[in-house]
Design a protein around this motif. Sequence first.
Motif, PDB file in Angstrom:
ATOM      1  N   MET A  56       0.636  -1.087  -0.316  1.00 18.07           N
ATOM      2  CA  MET A  56       0.270   0.144   0.318  1.00 18.07           C
ATOM      3  C   MET A  56       1.153   1.211  -0.191  1.00 18.07           C
ATOM      4  SD  MET A  56      -2.798  -1.102   2.420  1.00 18.07           S
ATOM      5  CE  MET A  56      -4.393  -2.347   2.348  1.00 18.07           C
ATOM      6  N   CYS A  57       1.572   1.271  -0.753  1.00 15.00           N
ATOM      7  CA  CYS A  57       3.044   2.605  -1.142  1.00 15.00           C
ATOM      8  C   CYS A  57       2.420   3.785  -0.460  1.00 15.00           C
ATOM      9  CB  CYS A  57       3.644   2.308  -1.564  1.00 15.00           C
ATOM     10  SG  CYS A  57       3.395   2.130  -4.026  1.00 15.00           S
ATOM     11  N   GLY A  58       0.908   4.413  -1.309  1.00 18.50           N
ATOM     12  CA  GLY A  58       0.696   6.035  -1.888  1.00 18.50           C
ATOM     13  C   GLY A  58       1.429   6.517  -2.397  1.00 18.50           C
ATOM     14  N   SER A  59       2.459   6.980  -1.667  1.00 23.11           N
ATOM     15  CA  SER A  59       3.700   8.120  -2.719  1.00 23.11           C
ATOM     16  C   SER A  59       4.838   7.649  -2.523  1.00 23.11           C
ATOM     17  CB  SER A  59       3.781   9.635  -1.976  1.00 23.11           C
ATOM     18  OG  SER A  59       4.522   9.277  -0.422  1.00 23.11           O
ATOM     19  N   GLY A  60       5.166   6.272  -2.009  1.00 22.62           N
ATOM     20  CA  GLY A  60       6.467   5.538  -2.783  1.00 22.62           C
ATOM     21  C   GLY A  60       7.413   5.376  -1.398  1.00 22.62           C
ATOM     22  N   THR A  61       6.868   6.241   0.032  1.00 20.89           N
ATOM     23  CA  THR A  61       8.614   6.078   0.783  1.00 20.89           C
ATOM     24  C   THR A  61       8.562   5.862   1.178  1.00 20.89           C
ATOM     25  OG1 THR A  61       6.546   8.387   1.972  1.00 20.89           O
ATOM     26  CG2 THR A  61       8.338   7.248   2.971  1.00 20.89           C
ATOM     27  N   PHE A  62       8.414   4.183   1.632  1.00 23.83           N
ATOM     28  CA  PHE A  62       8.985   3.468   2.248  1.00 23.83           C
ATOM     29  C   PHE A  62      10.068   2.179   1.200  1.00 23.83           C
ATOM     30  CE2 PHE A  62       5.981   2.454   5.783  1.00 23.83           C
ATOM     31  CZ  PHE A  62       7.144   2.442   7.065  1.00 23.83           C
ATOM     32  N   PRO A  63       9.256   2.101  -0.345  1.00 23.97           N
ATOM     33  CA  PRO A  63      10.420   2.016  -0.970  1.00 23.97           C
ATOM     34  C   PRO A  63      11.609   2.582  -1.491  1.00 23.97           C
ATOM     35  CG  PRO A  63       8.599   1.448  -2.039  1.00 23.97           C
ATOM     36  CD  PRO A  63       8.019   1.713  -0.336  1.00 23.97           C
ATOM     37  N   ILE A  64      11.189   3.910  -1.237  1.00 27.82           N
ATOM     38  CA  ILE A  64      12.250   4.570  -1.550  1.00 27.82           C
ATOM     39  C   ILE A  64      13.317   5.018  -0.853  1.00 27.82           C
ATOM     40  CG2 ILE A  64      12.501   7.514  -2.420  1.00 27.82           C
ATOM     41  CD1 ILE A  64       9.782   7.452  -4.031  1.00 27.82           C
ATOM     42  N   GLU A  65      12.715   4.906   0.431  1.00 25.77           N
ATOM     43  CA  GLU A  65      13.711   5.370   2.134  1.00 25.77           C
ATOM     44  C   GLU A  65      15.067   3.617   1.366  1.00 25.77           C
ATOM     45  OE1 GLU A  65      14.543   7.420   4.079  1.00 25.77           O
ATOM     46  OE2 GLU A  65      14.014   8.404   2.460  1.00 25.77           O
ATOM     47  N   ALA A  66      14.325   2.793   1.548  1.00 21.14           N
ATOM     48  CA  ALA A  66      15.031   1.901   1.574  1.00 21.14           C
ATOM     49  C   ALA A  66      16.219   1.490   0.442  1.00 21.14           C
ATOM     50  CB  ALA A  66      13.843   0.220   0.998  1.00 21.14           C
TER      51      ALA A  66
END
Length: 371
Positions: free
Chosen positions: A194-204
């Motif tokens: 449920m990535c929304g604006s992509g914060t978790f994969p971008i930070e990772a």
Amino acid sequence: MSEKNFEIFLVATPGLEQPLAAEARALGWADPEVQPGGVTIHGGWPDVWRANLMLRGATRVLARIGSFRALHLAQLDKRSRKFPWAEVLRKDVPVRVEATCRASRIYHAKAAIQRVERAISEELGAPITPDATLVVKVRIEDDLVTFSLDSTGESLHKRGHKEAVAKAPMRETMAAMFLREMGYDGTQPVLDPMCGSGTFPIEAAEIAAGLAAGRSRGFAFENLASFQPAVWQELRARQQPASAVAPRFFGSDRDAGAIRMSAANATRAGVGDIIRFTCNQIADLQRPDGDAGLVIVNPPYGARIGNKGPLYGLHAAMGEVFRERFRGWKIGFITSEGGLAKATGLPFLPAGPIVAHGGLKIRLWQTGPLD
């Protein structure tokens, strides 16, 4: 203030002080001290600059530039005038002053602000303006006056490359610390369904690529008298990103607009080529090929929804998908509702500490590797 070594306070999201201390320790600061609301380290101005550039979990960096005792306003006025403002502030850069008073004979914050503002204005000549980005913070506690400079400016969660944000986004600083709490070290695959604006994969992906958190933005310390541009440029130049990173980061969402937003944000961050974003429902989620990794999700909490029934069904469905398709992966849920986490039926470890987020109290619920 010692030119070489003074106290630096790293402001944390309440509840995430411990992982911030661990991050500071990993970056080479010895003996970071956890305090309510943040972490104290020691160093000089280059440490202040490096903390702003590198730390992913701090929301701002305060340089504690001096302290003295004052029992009344006249004493505060006199000692503020003797303070060596010219060593840290520039007379051509506007300043504003903020103050807090606690358990002290000086108890009127506005009066304290007036005295310090007048000292800076009349002794240094710097303009005092209510909208200045450079902030002198005055804390008066137990009659001890401490001056700190906000070296950051805009909050550090504003990395400088995200233009599009989803509704109720997870702040980058919080995302980085939740990833750390799950044991992420830059080598594991990471998926947010449920990535929304992509914060978790971008930070990772940024962590894996060795990209400095603050590489795309400016900081308030660049307008201080203590700033040394040549040293700063050398410090930035030393941050060498990894030469190549495998595309092992994944984000999905049922909203096509969120996927377009995430992809654009990832491209601006320089990690668009190592993250795969797809538009699909939770029911259609598939385990990526390759090694097991981390699933981390910030689902709807239902904080403003009277009927949470549908959310319990959604969480149950997510739990079933993860149990069936993600054997060997660790699962992390961030929620303000423990009942929703438990509705997944996943074997969670004890919940993490309460974290303040937009007026809510959220926690990280995580599993070990699923059997």
